[in-house]
Design a protein around this motif. Structure first.
Motif, PDB file in Angstrom:
ATOM      1  N   PHE A 167    -116.300 124.321  18.458  1.00 21.56           N
ATOM      2  CA  PHE A 167    -116.502 123.436  17.216  1.00 21.56           C
ATOM      3  C   PHE A 167    -116.874 124.196  15.957  1.00 21.56           C
ATOM      4  N   CYS A 168    -116.121 123.890  14.911  1.00 27.36           N
ATOM      5  CA  CYS A 168    -116.323 124.648  13.568  1.00 27.36           C
ATOM      6  C   CYS A 168    -116.552 123.407  12.542  1.00 27.36           C
ATOM      7  N   VAL A 169    -116.886 123.595  11.235  1.00 28.32           N
ATOM      8  CA  VAL A 169    -117.118 122.554  10.498  1.00 28.32           C
ATOM      9  C   VAL A 169    -116.047 122.963   9.436  1.00 28.32           C
ATOM     10  N   GLN A 181    -122.908 131.314   5.333  1.00 24.56           N
ATOM     11  CA  GLN A 181    -122.358 132.015   6.759  1.00 24.56           C
ATOM     12  C   GLN A 181    -122.474 131.345   7.829  1.00 24.56           C
ATOM     13  N   ALA A 182    -123.148 130.307   7.914  1.00 20.98           N
ATOM     14  CA  ALA A 182    -122.979 129.378   9.094  1.00 20.98           C
ATOM     15  C   ALA A 182    -123.748 128.085   8.558  1.00 20.98           C
ATOM     16  N   VAL A 183    -123.423 126.964   9.220  1.00 24.82           N
ATOM     17  CA  VAL A 183    -123.653 125.529   8.545  1.00 24.82           C
ATOM     18  C   VAL A 183    -124.768 124.874   9.797  1.00 24.82           C
ATOM     19  N   ASP A 184    -125.939 124.499   9.315  1.00 26.27           N
ATOM     20  CA  ASP A 184    -126.946 124.042  10.142  1.00 26.27           C
ATOM     21  C   ASP A 184    -126.677 122.629  10.370  1.00 26.27           C
ATOM     22  N   ALA A 185    -126.584 121.967  11.411  1.00 29.61           N
ATOM     23  CA  ALA A 185    -126.193 120.457  11.699  1.00 29.61           C
ATOM     24  C   ALA A 185    -127.083 119.569  10.606  1.00 29.61           C
ATOM     25  N   ARG A 186    -128.310 119.917  10.617  1.00 31.93           N
ATOM     26  CA  ARG A 186    -129.372 119.171   9.487  1.00 31.93           C
ATOM     27  C   ARG A 186    -128.793 119.155   8.075  1.00 31.93           C
ATOM     28  N   GLN A 187    -127.844 120.244   7.601  1.00 26.79           N
ATOM     29  CA  GLN A 187    -127.450 120.372   6.339  1.00 26.79           C
ATOM     30  C   GLN A 187    -126.560 119.296   6.062  1.00 26.79           C
ATOM     31  N   LEU A 188    -125.893 118.710   7.041  1.00 25.19           N
ATOM     32  CA  LEU A 188    -124.829 117.911   6.797  1.00 25.19           C
ATOM     33  C   LEU A 188    -125.288 116.397   6.795  1.00 25.19           C
ATOM     34  N   ALA A 189    -126.438 116.199   6.963  1.00 20.61           N
ATOM     35  CA  ALA A 189    -126.898 114.472   7.057  1.00 20.61           C
ATOM     36  C   ALA A 189    -126.429 113.775   5.822  1.00 20.61           C
ATOM     37  N   GLY A 190    -126.274 114.145   4.912  1.00 22.86           N
ATOM     38  CA  GLY A 190    -125.927 113.461   3.685  1.00 22.86           C
ATOM     39  C   GLY A 190    -124.422 113.212   3.573  1.00 22.86           C
ATOM     40  N   ASP A 191    -123.323 113.962   4.403  1.00 23.94           N
ATOM     41  CA  ASP A 191    -122.108 114.086   4.108  1.00 23.94           C
ATOM     42  C   ASP A 191    -121.450 112.791   4.695  1.00 23.94           C
ATOM     43  N   ASP A 192    -120.227 112.696   4.277  1.00 24.81           N
ATOM     44  CA  ASP A 192    -119.168 111.787   4.951  1.00 24.81           C
ATOM     45  C   ASP A 192    -118.499 112.611   5.912  1.00 24.81           C
ATOM     46  N   PHE A 193    -118.084 112.152   6.989  1.00 23.24           N
ATOM     47  CA  PHE A 193    -117.167 112.727   7.967  1.00 23.24           C
ATOM     48  C   PHE A 193    -115.959 112.067   8.126  1.00 23.24           C
ATOM     49  N   GLN A 198    -110.823 113.503  19.209  1.00 24.48           N
ATOM     50  CA  GLN A 198    -111.990 113.635  19.830  1.00 24.48           C
ATOM     51  C   GLN A 198    -113.145 113.724  18.934  1.00 24.48           C
ATOM     52  N   ASP A 199    -114.121 112.711  19.101  1.00 22.40           N
ATOM     53  CA  ASP A 199    -115.120 112.644  18.360  1.00 22.40           C
ATOM     54  C   ASP A 199    -116.624 113.415  18.842  1.00 22.40           C
ATOM     55  N   LEU A 200    -116.548 114.199  20.010  1.00 23.19           N
ATOM     56  CA  LEU A 200    -117.498 115.001  20.685  1.00 23.19           C
ATOM     57  C   LEU A 200    -118.282 115.876  19.547  1.00 23.19           C
ATOM     58  N   GLY A 201    -117.839 116.625  18.799  1.00 24.89           N
ATOM     59  CA  GLY A 201    -118.266 117.425  18.111  1.00 24.89           C
ATOM     60  C   GLY A 201    -118.840 116.831  17.000  1.00 24.89           C
ATOM     61  N   THR A 202    -118.658 115.718  16.370  1.00 29.19           N
ATOM     62  CA  THR A 202    -119.147 114.975  15.435  1.00 29.19           C
ATOM     63  C   THR A 202    -120.375 114.191  15.804  1.00 29.19           C
ATOM     64  N   ARG A 203    -120.353 113.744  17.037  1.00 30.42           N
ATOM     65  CA  ARG A 203    -121.427 113.139  17.807  1.00 30.42           C
ATOM     66  C   ARG A 203    -122.655 114.021  18.058  1.00 30.42           C
ATOM     67  N   TYR A 253    -113.441 126.813   6.683  1.00 26.46           N
ATOM     68  CA  TYR A 253    -114.047 126.738   7.760  1.00 26.46           C
ATOM     69  C   TYR A 253    -115.222 127.514   8.156  1.00 26.46           C
ATOM     70  N   LYS A 254    -116.354 126.957   8.499  1.00 29.83           N
ATOM     71  CA  LYS A 254    -117.532 127.671   8.828  1.00 29.83           C
ATOM     72  C   LYS A 254    -117.928 127.437  10.104  1.00 29.83           C
ATOM     73  N   PRO A 255    -118.578 128.533  10.526  1.00 30.36           N
ATOM     74  CA  PRO A 255    -119.149 128.345  12.123  1.00 30.36           C
ATOM     75  C   PRO A 255    -120.510 127.507  11.911  1.00 30.36           C
ATOM     76  N   LEU A 256    -120.857 126.645  13.095  1.00 33.66           N
ATOM     77  CA  LEU A 256    -122.029 125.847  13.208  1.00 33.66           C
ATOM     78  C   LEU A 256    -123.154 126.580  13.653  1.00 33.66           C
TER      79      LEU A 256
END
Length: 296
Positions: A167-169, A181-193, A198-203, A253-256
């Motif tokens: 998965f990427c973002v 360069q890459a996105v840490d999951a914690r950096q997306l805490a304030g975003d809308d999704f 398949q919601d596996l990656g989002t979860r 697109y950015k890698p996670l």
């Protein structure tokens, strides 16, 4: 009247000699005579004019010969079709797929390979919603489905993994993290999704980041999801097969960061499939080794 009667009559009509026709058929001349008499009694028509020295066709015999040859040819063609269908050389296979199977090239690869081995089998493919595909396969409306695991399969279905992706973002080009360069999951805490089927990656991103994703839309297929991202409706966690395949304005697109979050493309099919052509495709699919992580 049976098909053998056509063969008997055609042999006599072509040889115009009962002994030679009987030898050609591998039966006794007396048996052949009885069979021809049966035909004439059934038709209530004289087909052959016989004398001690010759055998010739009557006008009714000439017409019957034409139809007997056509009927025998059609019968033999039907036998041939039946045998070929029984070997899986003929038939039709209904294939259902999710969009990412086409974007990954898995769908095209296996359809191309199958067509090279079984060119007379008709393949029909249509995109389906991932949640509906297992039911369609179980009901027999679709023969083979290309889906993303994990998913719950109805009793009687099996799966085989064909490719494993990361998965990427997907971000709007103006997003604050678009240059990262890459996105840490914690950096997306304030975003809308915007969430794909398949919601596996989002979860998993939410779990790693320690937040519950705020979902604004679940539009369906990947193209619809990425269109929402391009309209700045939110970010999306999607399989990285989209990176080289789907180029939309205002989407990057950015890698996670961290360990890869993976998703498996798989074929699903009925465990006790009876159709020979479909069984040939299933054999091809299960003999394929899963591709490695895309982008690894």
């Amino acid at each position: 009247m049976e098909i053998r009667h056509f063969r008997y009559f055609i042999a006599v009509a072509e040889e115009l000699h009962f002994a030679r026709a009987a030898e050609r058929l591998g039966i006794a001349p007396s048996t052949l005579t009885v069979q021809i008499q049966e035909i004439e009694r059934t038709l209530q028509a004289r087909l052959l004019q016989r004398s001690k020295r010759s055998v010739r066709l009557t006008s009714a015999g000439e017409l019957f010969l034409e139809q007997a040859r056509a009927s025998l040819l059609q019968f033999e063609q039907a036998l041939g079709v039946g045998r070929r269908a029984g070997r899986g050389e003929l038939g039709r296979i209904m294939i259902g797929y999710v969009g990412s199977a086409a974007l990954a090239g898995v769908l095209q690869q296996h359809m191309r390979l199958f067509r090279s081995d079984w060119p007379m089998v008709q393949l029909q493919a249509s995109e389906q919603s991932m949640g509906r595909l297992p039911e369609l396969v179980a009901e027999g409306q679709v023969d083979v489905g290309f889906v993303r695991l994990p998913m719950t399969l109805p009793t009687g279905l099996s799966s085989h993994i064909l490719q494993r992706n990361r998965f990427c973002v997907a971000l709007p080009a103006s997003h604050r993290l678009a240059g990262a360069q890459a996105v840490d999951a914690r950096q997306l805490a304030g975003d809308d999704f915007v969430v794909p089927e398949q919601d596996l990656g989002t979860r998993e991103v939410g779990r790693r980041g320690g937040f519950a994703p705020r979902i604004t839309a679940i539009p369906g297929n990947l193209l619809a999801v990425l269109t929402e991202v391009s309209l700045w409706m939110g970010v999306a966690i999607v399989p990285d097969v989209v990176v080289p395949s789907v180029v939309l304005p205002d989407v990057v697109y950015k890698p996670l960061a961290g360990a890869a979050i993976t998703s498996d493309l798989a074929a699903i099919f009925r465990r006790n499939e009876g159709a020979p052509a479909v069984k040939n495709l299933i054999r091809q699919l299960v003999s394929a080794a899963p591709d490695a992580l895309a982008g690894a």
